[in-house]
Design a protein around this motif. Structure first.
Motif, mmCIF file in Angstrom:
data_model
loop_
_atom_site.group_PDB
_atom_site.id
_atom_site.type_symbol
_atom_site.label_atom_id
_atom_site.label_comp_id
_atom_site.label_asym_id
_atom_site.label_seq_id
_atom_site.Cartn_x
_atom_site.Cartn_y
_atom_site.Cartn_z
ATOM 1 N N LYS A 35 1.331 -1.237 16.272
ATOM 2 C CA LYS A 35 1.056 -0.882 17.570
ATOM 3 C C LYS A 35 1.484 0.328 18.095
ATOM 4 O O LYS A 35 1.168 1.218 18.888
ATOM 5 C CB LYS A 35 1.072 -1.827 18.749
ATOM 6 C CG LYS A 35 0.066 -1.684 19.880
ATOM 7 C CD LYS A 35 0.402 -2.894 20.724
ATOM 8 C CE LYS A 35 -0.508 -2.820 22.301
ATOM 9 N NZ LYS A 35 0.036 -1.607 22.823
ATOM 10 N N GLU A 36 2.963 0.301 17.926
ATOM 11 C CA GLU A 36 3.688 1.566 18.689
ATOM 12 C C GLU A 36 3.482 2.692 17.794
ATOM 13 O O GLU A 36 3.130 3.715 18.368
ATOM 14 C CB GLU A 36 5.242 1.141 18.325
ATOM 15 C CG GLU A 36 6.079 2.233 18.853
ATOM 16 C CD GLU A 36 7.591 1.913 18.652
ATOM 17 O OE1 GLU A 36 8.484 2.780 19.301
ATOM 18 O OE2 GLU A 36 7.706 0.964 18.065
ATOM 19 N N LEU A 37 3.036 2.523 16.461
ATOM 20 C CA LEU A 37 2.720 3.861 15.614
ATOM 21 C C LEU A 37 1.322 4.356 16.389
ATOM 22 O O LEU A 37 1.110 5.444 16.546
ATOM 23 C CB LEU A 37 2.684 3.508 14.273
ATOM 24 C CG LEU A 37 2.090 4.383 13.174
ATOM 25 C CD1 LEU A 37 3.171 5.610 13.242
ATOM 26 C CD2 LEU A 37 1.876 3.951 11.954
ATOM 27 N N GLU A 38 0.406 3.324 16.670
ATOM 28 C CA GLU A 38 -0.973 3.797 16.797
ATOM 29 C C GLU A 38 -1.053 4.381 18.365
ATOM 30 O O GLU A 38 -1.571 5.289 18.536
ATOM 31 C CB GLU A 38 -1.873 2.483 17.007
ATOM 32 C CG GLU A 38 -2.407 2.071 15.509
ATOM 33 C CD GLU A 38 -2.977 2.999 14.803
ATOM 34 O OE1 GLU A 38 -3.867 3.908 15.485
ATOM 35 O OE2 GLU A 38 -2.957 3.025 13.531
ATOM 36 N N ASP A 39 0.093 3.946 19.283
ATOM 37 C CA ASP A 39 0.144 4.330 20.539
ATOM 38 C C ASP A 39 0.688 5.678 20.507
ATOM 39 O O ASP A 39 0.196 6.836 21.087
ATOM 40 C CB ASP A 39 0.931 3.366 21.448
ATOM 41 C CG ASP A 39 0.143 2.231 21.794
ATOM 42 O OD1 ASP A 39 -1.007 2.175 21.553
ATOM 43 O OD2 ASP A 39 1.016 1.393 21.966
ATOM 44 N N LYS A 40 1.725 6.064 19.638
ATOM 45 C CA LYS A 40 2.074 7.396 19.574
ATOM 46 C C LYS A 40 1.352 8.390 18.770
ATOM 47 O O LYS A 40 1.135 9.352 19.192
ATOM 48 C CB LYS A 40 3.589 7.343 18.761
ATOM 49 C CG LYS A 40 4.537 6.737 19.621
ATOM 50 C CD LYS A 40 6.046 6.512 18.811
ATOM 51 C CE LYS A 40 7.238 6.154 19.299
ATOM 52 N NZ LYS A 40 7.375 6.515 20.775
ATOM 53 N N MET A 41 0.348 7.619 17.906
ATOM 54 C CA MET A 41 -0.617 8.901 17.464
ATOM 55 C C MET A 41 -1.529 9.222 18.395
ATOM 56 O O MET A 41 -1.948 10.194 18.348
ATOM 57 C CB MET A 41 -1.121 8.037 16.117
ATOM 58 C CG MET A 41 -1.960 8.984 15.407
ATOM 59 S SD MET A 41 -1.297 10.276 14.656
ATOM 60 C CE MET A 41 -2.571 11.190 13.883
#
Length: 328
Positions: A35-41
């Protein structure tokens, strides 16, 4: 053998359940990281799209100004040509400023940094837990005599009253055996601890001025007594020194102290509804159990060392010592 197999199957199930719990925790950690990866992307994409839109807007405005200037020049309108040129220069400066502030930067990318501490901790684990072999000694009754494990071999009655007792009766709440066959009894009614010799004669006493609910052995010469002093819940330490009882340090607690036990340098206290584990300095370590369905759900901890009976006959102060044997 059957009980051993039952315990094996139970622990096998526990190990499987533990693995499932660990899998669930790891899944949650993975989902949080994804989720952190998706949010930053998503954030980076939004920033790039904003820059693209702004650049397109500036490009369109510059194109319109260029076409306008060409049209004015073709029609020979010098004054309008000057004004259009000024606006064009302003828009060019605005575009250059925007490009310097927003597009002159290193290209963005995403990198995953592994938590090395987490991996190292897992790699150091030798298993999901420890397997402990518990050996319990159980008395087996003789065939034809079910539920008769203990047999009374004898009974002796001893008078433990002393002249200074203020009550005509007494209530022995606890009894402990120390070294050299010294015996301590907690006289609840007379608020004192009495020292008996190996002949069960009173050879000393210590006034606590408090009602004693229980007592346990701490060392070969010291006991801890759970007392109630003016509704203040305390544990009073008493030691035997050269045949005399000496009061030592005292611990105070926020809950009633009805039962007390000592094991492996820890104190265990019952409050009537809960069982607590304390350090020897009186620091609460954990509440092991609590049941408030009834006022005295956890009133006593049983220490099967001595069986005693209180004799309430007037002017008769005695304890009964029973001798037990195992019938195997």
């Amino acid at each position: 053998m059957q009980s051993l197999q039952v315990s094996y199957n139970k622990q096998l199930h526990e190990i499987g359940q533990t693995r499932q719990k660990i899998n669930t925790i790891l899944d949650e950690i993975e989902n949080t990281t994804l989720k952190e990866l998706e949010d930053k992307m998503t954030t980076l994409k939004a920033s790039v799209n904003t820059n693209v839109d702004n650049c397109s807007k500036l490009q369109n405005e510059l194109t319109r100004l260029r076409d306008t200037i060409h049209d004015i020049v073709d029609k020979g309108k010098a004054e309008l040509s000057f004004i259009a040129s000024k606006k064009c220069l302003e828009k060019i400066n605005q575009s250059e400023t925007y490009l310097k502030e927003n597009l002159v930067q290193v290209e963005s990318s995403l990198t995953f940094h592994v938590d090395s501490d987490f991996q190292q901790h897992l790699s150091k684990l030798s298993g999901l837990g420890r397997i402990v072999v518990c050996t319990c000694t159980q008395a087996v009754p003789l065939p034809g005599a079910p539920n008769k494990v203990l047999a009374v071999q004898g009974k002796s009655e001893y008078d433990v009253s002393i002249a200074s007792d203020v009550k005509n009766r007494f209530d022995i709440r606890a009894i402990c055996v120390l070294s050299n066959d010294q015996i301590l009894v907690a006289d609840y009614t007379n608020k004192r601890v009495k020292l008996l010799d190996h002949q069960y004669q009173v050879v000393g006493h210590c006034d606590l001025n408090a009602y004693q609910f229980d007592m346990c052995r701490i060392t070969s010469s010291e006991v801890a007594v759970a007392v109630d002093v003016d509704q203040k819940n305390e544990v009073q330490f008493v030691s035997v020194n050269d045949g005399r009882l000496v009061k030592g340090r005292k611990l105070r607690f926020k809950h009633p102290c009805y039962g007390i036990a000592h094991n492996l340098q820890y104190l265990y206290l019952t409050s009537g509804t809960a069982l607590y584990k304390y350090s020897m300095s009186g620091d609460l370590l954990i509440k092991l159990y609590e049941n408030k369905s009834y006022p005295l759900t956890g009133n006593r901890m049983v220490d099967i060392t001595f069986f005693f009976i209180n004799n309430y006959k007037e002017f008769s102060y005695s304890i009964m010592i029973f001798t037990y044997s195992l019938k195997c």
